[in-house]
Each structure stands twice: as C-alpha cells, then as structure tokens.
Design an enzyme around this catalytic site. Structure first.
Site, PDB file in Angstrom:
ATOM      1  N   CYS A   1      39.263  54.022  39.414  1.00 36.19           N
ATOM      2  CA  CYS A   1      39.298  53.218  38.189  1.00 36.19           C
ATOM      3  C   CYS A   1      37.872  53.110  37.671  1.00 36.19           C
ATOM      4  O   CYS A   1      36.981  52.674  38.414  1.00 36.19           O
ATOM      5  CB  CYS A   1      39.844  51.827  38.518  1.00 36.19           C
ATOM      6  SG  CYS A   1      39.768  50.674  37.126  1.00 36.19           S
TER       7      CYS A   1
ATOM      8  N   CYS B   1      38.577  56.922  31.742  1.00 38.97           N
ATOM      9  CA  CYS B   1      39.559  55.942  32.211  1.00 38.97           C
ATOM     10  C   CYS B   1      40.620  56.767  32.916  1.00 38.97           C
ATOM     11  O   CYS B   1      41.080  57.783  32.371  1.00 38.97           O
ATOM     12  CB  CYS B   1      40.160  55.178  31.039  1.00 38.97           C
ATOM     13  SG  CYS B   1      41.632  54.216  31.501  1.00 38.97           S
TER      14      CYS B   1
END
Ligand code: DGL
Length: 263
Positions: free
Chosen positions: A73, A183
């Site tokens: 992440c 992302c």
C-alpha cells in the site's frame, strides 16, 4: 531455508496486485495478507491515524510468525515505513522506493505519478525520484476517486472508464512518457488507464521492483522457502464475502483460506 510466511497488508483489494506478482515469481512462499477494509479508504486519513492502523496490522502479522513484511500500500508506506522498520523484528519493504527505481530504470524524461490524496500530499515519489535522477520532470496528481471503483468491483464498466478519464484529465495539459501507478488499487484499472493515456505512455506497476527487492533480501538473509507450494491466507477487517469475491477475481481463486479478523 525458511518456510515461515511473508506478511502483506493494504487498506483493501489493492494489495492483491502485489500479491499476484509475488505468488507468480516466488510460488514456494507462503503468504498472509490483511485487507483493512474495516478502515477503508486510507488515502484520506491523517498520518497519525495511518501509523496507528498500520502498526497494529504489523503486530498482528508478527503474531502470525512472518519472516518479512511487504507494505502493499503506497499510502501506508508513505506514512509508516520507517516506523515499521524500527518497530518490527523482521525486514519490512514498502512499494514507493521500488516504484521510483522502476521509473528511473526506464530513462524517462517526464514521468507522472498517480496515487491517493495522502500519497501525493506526502510527496515521497518526487523526492525519491529526484534523489536518484535530479533531471527527471515529475508531475504528481491525486486520483483518490479511482480507488473505490476497484474496491467496489466496478472495473471494466463504463463508470470505471469515465472515472479514469476525469481523474487523469490533468495529463492532457501535462504530457508524460511514463506513469507510475502509485496506488496498489490502480494496476487493476490498467486497461482503462491505458485507454486514457494512449499506447505511448509506459505504465509502471511498482509491484515488480518491490518483489525483486523482497527476493534479494530473502536470498541475502537465507530466508527463501523451499517447499512444493506455499499457502495463501487472507484476512479482512471488513466483510469476508467482499475479500473472497476480490480474491476470486484478482488471485484467480488461488487462496487457502479467508477469514474476518477484528483489529
Ligand atoms: N491501495 C492503497 C495505496 O496503495 C490505498 C487506497 C486507499 O485506501 O485510499 O495507496
């Protein structure tokens, strides 16, 4: 040789885009993944909140006897990587430095970075790229609205294409040779992003360089597994059925178990 699992985490399904590369490249490794759907999304949270959530997950993964943690992440990497590295008793790898290295390897003149509001505000991608390649022009742009498209299973729909077109309109005025998918949800929108950006823009998924770094660390510390096939255990702090659906789609159903956990 070390058969203990590698731990991974994300706010949701995005982490599976890193896991699928890890599972392809190192199929003997066992994996434990936490999707923090109970606290999704991460991209609009404060650094303090993110550090608290991510550290909590790190401790849970250590309780699962992991030998390494991969922060799958970008938002969590930006907020908490040094903290995790100082606190946990295992090597911890994030996705931002590998993504920056991948962009620099491609010798691009101008690169775009898309990520969550938090990742773009934090500025870790331009800072890392400029440390490695000061002459490279970097255009960073938040595309938070693309995250729920993936999380809610809407990829491949007209709504997904419209959302991507609107989110990436910025690059009409700021042309780039490459685009870092900063992302981990975004690689699942690669067809829509490719459609918007055109065939000449190189899409860079940091997962490949991240797994290369993970492999190098495991090799150097003699931690690689040597078993027929690793197990893949999934946990979610949200609704178990959502993670099962996501894993069926993005991991082709290749997982051993999927459970809810309160963290
Ligand atoms: N997948 C995450 C990232 O790489 C975060 C998405 C979100 O929860 O906002 O940044």
């Amino acid at each position: 040789m070390d058969e203990r699992p590698i731990g991974l985490m994300d706010s949701g399904l995005g982490g599976l885009s890193v896991m699928r590369v890890l599972h392809q490249q190192l199929p003997k490794e066992s994996l434990v993944f936490v999707g923090d759907q109970g606290h999704f999304p991460y991209g609009t949270k404060s650094q303090d909140e993110l550090q608290h959530l991510v550290l909590n997950i790190g401790h849970f993964l250590v309780e699962q006897d992991i030998k390494m943690m991969i922060v799958a992440c970008n938002t969590a990497t930006g907020a908490a990587l040094p903290l995790l590295q100082q606190t946990l008793p295992v090597p911890v790898i994030g996705v931002i430095e590998p993504g920056a290295i991948a962009a620099v390897h491609h010798h691009l003149k101008t690169v775009g970075v898309i990520g969550t509001a938090s990742t773009i505000k934090k500025g870790a991608y331009p800072a890392t790229i400029h440390r490695l390649a000061p002459q490279m022009t970097v255009y960073s742009h938040a595309a938070q609205e693309m995250v729920p498209i993936v999380e809610h299973g809407l990829t491949g729909t007209p709504q997904a294409q419209e959302t991507v077109n609107a989110a990436l309109q910025f690059f009409d005025q700021h042309p780039v040779d490459g685009l870092i998918l900063g992302c981990t949800h975004f690689p699942f929108l690669a067809p829509e992003i490719r459609q918007k950006m055109g065939p000449n823009v190189r899409l860079i998924d940091p997962a490949y360089e991240t797994i290369k770094q993970a492999q190098a660390t495991l090799t150097a510390q003699e931690l690689l597994a040597d078993q027929d096939a690793g197990t893949v255990k999934l946990y979610t702090t949200g609704d178990r059925a959502d993670l099962v659906t996501g894993a069926q789609q993005w991991l082709a159903g290749q997982f051993t178990s999927c459970d809810h956990v309160d963290l």
